[in-house]
Scaffold this motif. Structure first.
Motif, PDB file in Angstrom:
ATOM      1  N   ILE A  89       0.820  -1.211   0.000  1.00 35.08           N
ATOM      2  CA  ILE A  89       0.000   0.000   0.000  1.00 35.08           C
ATOM      3  C   ILE A  89       0.860   1.270   0.000  1.00 35.08           C
ATOM      4  O   ILE A  89       0.323   2.365   0.108  1.00 35.08           O
ATOM      5  N   ASP A  90       2.178   1.104  -0.114  1.00 32.59           N
ATOM      6  CA  ASP A  90       3.121   2.226  -0.166  1.00 32.59           C
ATOM      7  C   ASP A  90       2.881   3.205   0.982  1.00 32.59           C
ATOM      8  O   ASP A  90       2.687   4.401   0.786  1.00 32.59           O
ATOM      9  N   ASN A  91       2.883   2.648   2.178  1.00 33.72           N
ATOM     10  CA  ASN A  91       2.648   3.458   3.369  1.00 33.72           C
ATOM     11  C   ASN A  91       3.462   2.881   4.523  1.00 33.72           C
ATOM     12  O   ASN A  91       4.087   1.825   4.385  1.00 33.72           O
ATOM     13  N   PHE A  92       3.453   3.571   5.637  1.00 36.63           N
ATOM     14  CA  PHE A  92       4.179   3.153   6.827  1.00 36.63           C
ATOM     15  C   PHE A  92       3.185   2.971   7.969  1.00 36.63           C
ATOM     16  O   PHE A  92       2.243   3.745   8.101  1.00 36.63           O
ATOM     17  N   ARG A  93       3.430   1.945   8.795  1.00 36.58           N
ATOM     18  CA  ARG A  93       2.580   1.686   9.957  1.00 36.58           C
ATOM     19  C   ARG A  93       3.420   1.851  11.222  1.00 36.58           C
ATOM     20  O   ARG A  93       4.548   1.372  11.302  1.00 36.58           O
ATOM     21  N   TYR A  94       2.829   2.530  12.215  1.00 35.88           N
ATOM     22  CA  TYR A  94       3.461   2.628  13.521  1.00 35.88           C
ATOM     23  C   TYR A  94       3.295   1.282  14.218  1.00 35.88           C
ATOM     24  O   TYR A  94       2.176   0.883  14.536  1.00 35.88           O
ATOM     25  N   THR A  95       4.395   0.576  14.455  1.00 38.51           N
ATOM     26  CA  THR A  95       4.312  -0.711  15.147  1.00 38.51           C
ATOM     27  C   THR A  95       4.549  -0.554  16.644  1.00 38.51           C
ATOM     28  O   THR A  95       4.279  -1.484  17.398  1.00 38.51           O
ATOM     29  N   LEU A  96       5.040   0.589  17.045  1.00 39.92           N
ATOM     30  CA  LEU A  96       5.254   0.871  18.469  1.00 39.92           C
ATOM     31  C   LEU A  96       5.252   2.376  18.681  1.00 39.92           C
ATOM     32  O   LEU A  96       5.877   3.116  17.923  1.00 39.92           O
ATOM     33  N   ILE A  97       4.528   2.804  19.690  1.00 40.18           N
ATOM     34  CA  ILE A  97       4.554   4.195  20.148  1.00 40.18           C
ATOM     35  C   ILE A  97       4.850   4.133  21.643  1.00 40.18           C
ATOM     36  O   ILE A  97       4.108   3.497  22.401  1.00 40.18           O
ATOM     37  N   GLY A  98       5.932   4.771  22.062  1.00 43.71           N
ATOM     38  CA  GLY A  98       6.309   4.761  23.475  1.00 43.71           C
ATOM     39  C   GLY A  98       5.274   5.421  24.359  1.00 43.71           C
ATOM     40  O   GLY A  98       4.528   6.309  23.936  1.00 43.71           O
ATOM     41  N   THR A  99       5.255   5.013  25.619  1.00 48.36           N
ATOM     42  CA  THR A  99       4.257   5.522  26.562  1.00 48.36           C
ATOM     43  C   THR A  99       4.407   7.016  26.827  1.00 48.36           C
ATOM     44  O   THR A  99       3.403   7.708  27.049  1.00 48.36           O
ATOM     45  N   LYS A 100       5.625   7.540  26.797  1.00 45.45           N
ATOM     46  CA  LYS A 100       5.806   8.985  27.014  1.00 45.45           C
ATOM     47  C   LYS A 100       5.261   9.777  25.834  1.00 45.45           C
ATOM     48  O   LYS A 100       4.687  10.853  26.014  1.00 45.45           O
ATOM     49  N   ILE A 101       5.418   9.248  24.617  1.00 46.90           N
ATOM     50  CA  ILE A 101       4.845   9.920  23.439  1.00 46.90           C
ATOM     51  C   ILE A 101       3.329   9.927  23.560  1.00 46.90           C
ATOM     52  O   ILE A 101       2.689  10.976  23.395  1.00 46.90           O
ATOM     53  N   ALA A 102       2.745   8.775  23.850  1.00 52.78           N
ATOM     54  CA  ALA A 102       1.286   8.686  23.977  1.00 52.78           C
ATOM     55  C   ALA A 102       0.781   9.613  25.079  1.00 52.78           C
ATOM     56  O   ALA A 102      -0.265  10.254  24.925  1.00 52.78           O
ATOM     57  N   GLY A 103       1.528   9.718  26.166  1.00 53.17           N
ATOM     58  CA  GLY A 103       1.125  10.609  27.251  1.00 53.17           C
ATOM     59  C   GLY A 103       1.142  12.073  26.844  1.00 53.17           C
ATOM     60  O   GLY A 103       0.210  12.815  27.154  1.00 53.17           O
ATOM     61  N   TRP A 104       2.173  12.494  26.141  1.00 48.94           N
ATOM     62  CA  TRP A 104       2.276  13.899  25.740  1.00 48.94           C
ATOM     63  C   TRP A 104       1.257  14.271  24.669  1.00 48.94           C
ATOM     64  O   TRP A 104       0.692  15.369  24.703  1.00 48.94           O
ATOM     65  N   VAL A 105       1.030  13.387  23.696  1.00 46.14           N
ATOM     66  CA  VAL A 105       0.107  13.756  22.620  1.00 46.14           C
ATOM     67  C   VAL A 105      -1.331  13.332  22.916  1.00 46.14           C
ATOM     68  O   VAL A 105      -2.252  13.762  22.237  1.00 46.14           O
ATOM     69  N   GLY A 106      -1.512  12.487  23.929  1.00 42.57           N
ATOM     70  CA  GLY A 106      -2.860  12.138  24.350  1.00 42.57           C
ATOM     71  C   GLY A 106      -3.496  10.977  23.618  1.00 42.57           C
ATOM     72  O   GLY A 106      -4.696  10.736  23.778  1.00 42.57           O
ATOM     73  N   VAL A 107      -2.728  10.236  22.819  1.00 43.82           N
ATOM     74  CA  VAL A 107      -3.275   9.086  22.094  1.00 43.82           C
ATOM     75  C   VAL A 107      -2.130   8.144  21.738  1.00 43.82           C
ATOM     76  O   VAL A 107      -1.007   8.585  21.508  1.00 43.82           O
ATOM     77  N   ASP A 108      -2.427   6.849  21.714  1.00 44.53           N
ATOM     78  CA  ASP A 108      -1.452   5.847  21.297  1.00 44.53           C
ATOM     79  C   ASP A 108      -1.806   5.432  19.871  1.00 44.53           C
ATOM     80  O   ASP A 108      -2.842   4.811  19.642  1.00 44.53           O
ATOM     81  N   ASN A 109      -0.956   5.787  18.927  1.00 41.31           N
ATOM     82  CA  ASN A 109      -1.224   5.498  17.519  1.00 41.31           C
ATOM     83  C   ASN A 109      -0.587   4.199  17.040  1.00 41.31           C
ATOM     84  O   ASN A 109      -0.473   3.980  15.833  1.00 41.31           O
ATOM     85  N   THR A 110      -0.209   3.325  17.947  1.00 44.05           N
ATOM     86  CA  THR A 110       0.338   2.026  17.566  1.00 44.05           C
ATOM     87  C   THR A 110      -0.670   1.295  16.681  1.00 44.05           C
ATOM     88  O   THR A 110      -1.854   1.234  16.993  1.00 44.05           O
ATOM     89  N   GLY A 111      -0.168   0.783  15.558  1.00 41.93           N
ATOM     90  CA  GLY A 111      -1.015   0.051  14.609  1.00 41.93           C
ATOM     91  C   GLY A 111      -1.614   0.901  13.516  1.00 41.93           C
ATOM     92  O   GLY A 111      -2.137   0.377  12.539  1.00 41.93           O
ATOM     93  N   LYS A 112      -1.520   2.210  13.634  1.00 40.01           N
ATOM     94  CA  LYS A 112      -2.107   3.095  12.622  1.00 40.01           C
ATOM     95  C   LYS A 112      -1.105   3.403  11.521  1.00 40.01           C
ATOM     96  O   LYS A 112       0.103   3.411  11.723  1.00 40.01           O
TER      97      LYS A 112
END
Length: 179
Positions: A89-112
């Motif tokens: 699909i010529d795209n990139f998937r987040y396979t891991l988002i660290g907990t500090k990133i998710a905390g600062w931005v307010g969402v865990d985008n792992t898998g998106k």
């Protein structure tokens, strides 16, 4: 392939590739961010991750995800993100988002997919890094989550399962409150 700038003792971005279909490196992956290909990293934590990557980027071969031991990256694990390239699909998937990133931005985008989190420009930014096999640093504010008071510095480092073709990125983000 990176070249060595002996005057500064750091890696620099190589000259443009001759292939006409190679994606250009962009100045800004978004209107609210700036890309830095000279890797003028300010965060000590991000610098340590970059140095780990550089030490594994030997003999012109890109490091693989398996070349990194989480124990040696303990201090930055919550700040790390991983992306994998999906050629179908010529795209990139987040396979891991660290907990500090998710905390600062307010969402865990792992898998998106990158396109699900940001617009197409960010996907094209990663495609340019992939085509050139170079790292990048970005700085900006977390406006995509309506958090203009939060600034960040991030690094994106190419990885390759076969040591030649970029099919993943390891990155990390450091956040700061802006007044």
């Amino acid at each position: 392939m990176m070249t060595k700038d002996t005057s500064k003792g750091i890696d620099t971005v190589p000259a443009p590739l001759p292939a006409e279909d190679t994606l250009a490196l962009v100045h800004s992956p978004r209107d609210d961010a700036t890309a830095d290909y000279e890797m003028d990293i300010q965060s000590p934590m991000l610098m340590r991750l970059y140095e780990l990557w550089r030490h594994r980027h030997a003999d012109g071969k890109l490091p693989a995800r398996g070349d990194f031991d989480p124990v040696e990256m303990k201090e930055c694990l919550g700040n790390i993100f991983l992306l994998e390239y999906l050629p179908d699909i010529d795209n990139f998937r987040y396979t891991l988002i660290g907990t500090k990133i998710a905390g600062w931005v307010g969402v865990d985008n792992t898998g998106k997919l990158v396109d699900e989190v940001f617009d197409e420009r960010v996907r094209l930014f990663y495609k340019g890094l992939q085509a050139r096999e170079v790292p990048a640093r970005t700085i900006g504010k977390v406006v995509w989550r309506d958090k203009q008071h939060v600034a960040y510095e991030a690094i994106m480092l190419p990885l390759s399962d076969d040591k030649r073709t970029v099919n993943r990125f390891i990155g990390a983000m450091e956040f700061y409150m802006k007044c």
